[in-house]
Design an enzyme around this catalytic site. Structure first.
Site, PDB file in Angstrom:
ATOM      1  N   CYS A  13       0.680  -1.317   0.104  1.00  0.00           N
ATOM      2  CA  CYS A  13       0.298   0.185  -0.280  1.00  0.00           C
ATOM      3  C   CYS A  13       0.870   1.579  -0.197  1.00  0.00           C
ATOM      4  CB  CYS A  13      -1.104   0.391   1.545  1.00  0.00           C
ATOM      5  SG  CYS A  13      -0.124   0.194   2.463  1.00  0.00           S
ATOM      6  N   CYS A  87      -2.471   1.132  -4.350  1.00  0.00           N
ATOM      7  CA  CYS A  87      -0.962   2.922  -4.518  1.00  0.00           C
ATOM      8  C   CYS A  87      -0.706   2.569  -5.954  1.00  0.00           C
ATOM      9  CB  CYS A  87       0.553   1.482  -4.124  1.00  0.00           C
ATOM     10  SG  CYS A  87       0.252  -0.175  -4.909  1.00  0.00           S
ATOM     11  N   CYS A  91       2.653   0.228  -8.292  1.00  0.00           N
ATOM     12  CA  CYS A  91       3.206  -0.623  -7.845  1.00  0.00           C
ATOM     13  C   CYS A  91       3.925  -1.549  -9.194  1.00  0.00           C
ATOM     14  CB  CYS A  91       2.213  -1.156  -7.066  1.00  0.00           C
ATOM     15  SG  CYS A  91       1.473  -0.996  -6.425  1.00  0.00           S
TER      16      CYS A  91
END
Length: 136
Positions: A13, A87, A91
């Site tokens: 996250c 995210c 990511c």
């Protein structure tokens, strides 16, 4: 997969202070050493959210010693399953990995009353994930 290698799951996250920490703690609690568990954040906070620590303590899981970790390419490459939690494009994506995106409310800035339902949803998702991983 050989008997000596364990399945590896990475939770990601933004701050690595709430959702990903709770998910990693639940998976570690339920799977023990059968699964290698990591968590990281694209922009890690200074500390784990105290309300998340308190919410997990209520269900018998101690996260008080955890610290937010920065997301690295190595962590993603070393993981079989990558579960993202808000995210977005930060990511990294590598071929051959299993990616899941869990839409969960961010507990940042909220008290224990708001964190409990997030904790409970994460627990249910982890239980489902374990069932799914064990069937493969």
């Amino acid at each position: 997969m050989s008997e000596t290698s364990r399945l590896s799951v990475l939770f990601v996250c933004i701050h690595n202070a709430g959702r990903s920490q709770m998910a990693a703690a639940f998976l570690t609690h339920f799977a023990g050493d059968r699964i290698e568990v990591r968590s990281a954040g694209s922009a890690p906070a200074d500390a784990v959210n105290p309300a998340a620590v308190q919410a997990m303590a209520e269900v018998g899981i101690d996260m008080s010693a955890e610290t937010p970790k920065v997301l690295t390419m190595d962590a993603v490459q070393a993981s079989d399953v990558v579960i993202t939690m808000g995210c977005g494009d930060t990511c990294p994506v590598f071929p051959g990995k299993t990616y899941l995106d869990w839409k969960l409310d961010d507990p940042a800035g909220h008290g224990i009353e708001a964190v409990r339902p997030i904790r409970d949803e994460i627990e249910q998702r982890i239980r489902g994930l374990l069932t799914e991983l064990q069937s493969h």
